[in-house]
Enzyme design. Structure first.
Site, PDB file in Angstrom:
ATOM      1  N   CYS A 253       0.824  -1.218   0.000  1.00  0.00           N
ATOM      2  CA  CYS A 253       0.000   0.000   0.000  1.00  0.00           C
ATOM      3  C   CYS A 253       0.856   1.267   0.000  1.00  0.00           C
ATOM      4  O   CYS A 253       0.649   2.169  -0.835  1.00  0.00           O
ATOM      5  CB  CYS A 253      -0.982  -0.004   1.166  1.00  0.00           C
ATOM      6  SG  CYS A 253      -0.243   0.050   2.809  1.00  0.00           S
ATOM      7  N   HIS A 301      -2.667   1.337   6.793  1.00  0.00           N
ATOM      8  CA  HIS A 301      -3.059   1.240   5.385  1.00  0.00           C
ATOM      9  C   HIS A 301      -3.199   2.646   4.815  1.00  0.00           C
ATOM     10  O   HIS A 301      -3.588   3.582   5.515  1.00  0.00           O
ATOM     11  CB  HIS A 301      -4.375   0.481   5.225  1.00  0.00           C
ATOM     12  CG  HIS A 301      -4.715   0.182   3.797  1.00  0.00           C
ATOM     13  ND1 HIS A 301      -3.929  -0.634   3.008  1.00  0.00           N
ATOM     14  CD2 HIS A 301      -5.735   0.608   2.994  1.00  0.00           C
ATOM     15  CE1 HIS A 301      -4.453  -0.722   1.794  1.00  0.00           C
ATOM     16  NE2 HIS A 301      -5.543   0.022   1.761  1.00  0.00           N
ATOM     17  N   HIS A 313      -5.786   1.999  -4.355  1.00  0.00           N
ATOM     18  CA  HIS A 313      -4.850   1.486  -3.353  1.00  0.00           C
ATOM     19  C   HIS A 313      -4.434   0.065  -3.695  1.00  0.00           C
ATOM     20  O   HIS A 313      -5.100  -0.635  -4.466  1.00  0.00           O
ATOM     21  CB  HIS A 313      -5.476   1.540  -1.954  1.00  0.00           C
ATOM     22  CG  HIS A 313      -6.735   0.743  -1.781  1.00  0.00           C
ATOM     23  ND1 HIS A 313      -7.071   0.111  -0.598  1.00  0.00           N
ATOM     24  CD2 HIS A 313      -7.778   0.471  -2.618  1.00  0.00           C
ATOM     25  CE1 HIS A 313      -8.240  -0.486  -0.712  1.00  0.00           C
ATOM     26  NE2 HIS A 313      -8.698  -0.300  -1.928  1.00  0.00           N
TER      27      HIS A 313
END
Length: 340
Positions: A253, A301, A313
């Site tokens: 990520c 994240h 993402h």
């Protein structure tokens, strides 16, 4: 088998139809306690993966900083060693000069001197030499102590690096084990359950279509930020999620954010938590394309806002890269604007 490959196969239409049937009757008809339990367990495993992955990223960042510090310390040690060696040479020269005149009575030197006045002047100078010698020795000792301090600091840093490398290896093993655990859970599902699992996720939060066309470039977003978004979106169709990767076709990520901004000349650390301290905070109703979005507490994240309530993402090893509705993604913590 990769679940993303399943959902994008010719079987996807049947799975999607299953979850799109409306009304409580349909919900009851297709209720599957085993699948619901598998989904809950997968979510928990992927959360653990993400948390471990963030810890891995932070340790890796510390390791890189530690190695850079060692390089600086080694340069400082080399420079300090030159100072110590130069002072040692000066001290040796003065010591040799004093040794050559030791044991000769000063009265005899005065009587035998061809220039008594000059000798007396030299004696005064020798007194100053003695003072200079003491100062020289004190300076040598101080510089030698500084050198020893630098050498100890380098040794301590190397010890820390060894510990961080061992920690990285341990965390990587934990991540790999979580990936295997998730895959084993998926492998236990029937083909129909795997189709339903993917289709339910896609129907709930994933957006499928021309990614670049979904970017809102109509507003006053920074031009480089828009280019960063386009880079990230361009990786969605074929990009894969790989822990610690930052391109060109594999990303985690924070690695996707790093690569996207690197493509426009902006450097980011490879850690979602570290990225969450950069730029300036942005309210949710003021988001612009290119803003970084952060999730979970503690943060582990990150995604990039595209406009129109969407973000891109690298989701996890099971889902790879995707475009998702911000309103449907859990545990939103805030956003930071890097450019503009």
């Amino acid at each position: 088998m990769r679940l993303r490959a399943v959902v994008r196969s010719g079987l996807a239409a049947l799975a999607t139809a299953t979850v799109l049937i409306a009304g409580p009757v349909a919900q009851a008809a297709f209720a599957d306690p085993a699948l619901d339990d598998a989904k809950a367990r997968l979510t928990a495993i992927e959360q653990q993966q993400s948390e471990i992955g963030e810890e891995w990223a932070e340790v890796k960042l510390q390791l890189a900083q530690g190695k850079a510090k060692v390089e600086t310390l080694n340069a400082d040690i080399a420079a300090q060693q030159l100072k110590v060696d130069a002072l040692r040479t000066q001290a040796q020269q003065v010591a040799v000069s004093r040794f050559q005149n030791r044991g000769v009575d000063i009265t005899i030197q005065l009587v035998t001197s061809s220039d008594p006045d000059g000798f007396l002047s030299d004696m005064s100078t020798m007194g100053k030499v003695d003072q200079n010698m003491n100062s020289l020795l004190q300076e040598f000792q101080a510089q030698q102590a500084d050198l020893a301090d630098l050498q100890r600091a380098a040794h301590d840093q190397l010890t820390a690096i060894t510990a961080e490398e061992q920690q990285l290896a341990s965390l990587k093993s934990q991540i790999d084990e979580k990936i295997r655990e998730a895959q084993a859970l998926v492998d236990q599902l029937t083909e129909q359950e795997r189709q339903r699992l993917n289709a339910e996720e896609a129907a709930s939060d994933e957006v499928v279509g021309d990614g670049e066309a979904l970017i809102d470039d109509s507003g006053p977003a920074d031009e480089r930020a828009l280019r960063a978004v386009k880079y990230a979106v361009s990786k969605v169709p074929t990009g894969q999620y790989v822990w610690g990767a930052e391109g060109p076709n594999e990303f985690d990520c924070s690695g996707l954010m790093l690569a996207a901004y690197r493509s426009v000349g902006v450097s980011l650390p490879h850690s979602s938590r570290a990225q969450s301290t950069l730029g300036r905070p942005v309210a949710r109703d003021q988001l612009k394309p290119g803003d970084l979005l952060f999730f979970y507490s503690p943060i582990h994240h990150v995604g990039m806002y595209m406009g129109n309530g969407l973000f891109v993402h690298a989701r996890n090893p099971r889902n790879d890269l995707e475009i998702t509705k911000l309103s449907s993604y859990p545990a939103y913590q805030g956003a930071r604007r890097i450019l503009g």
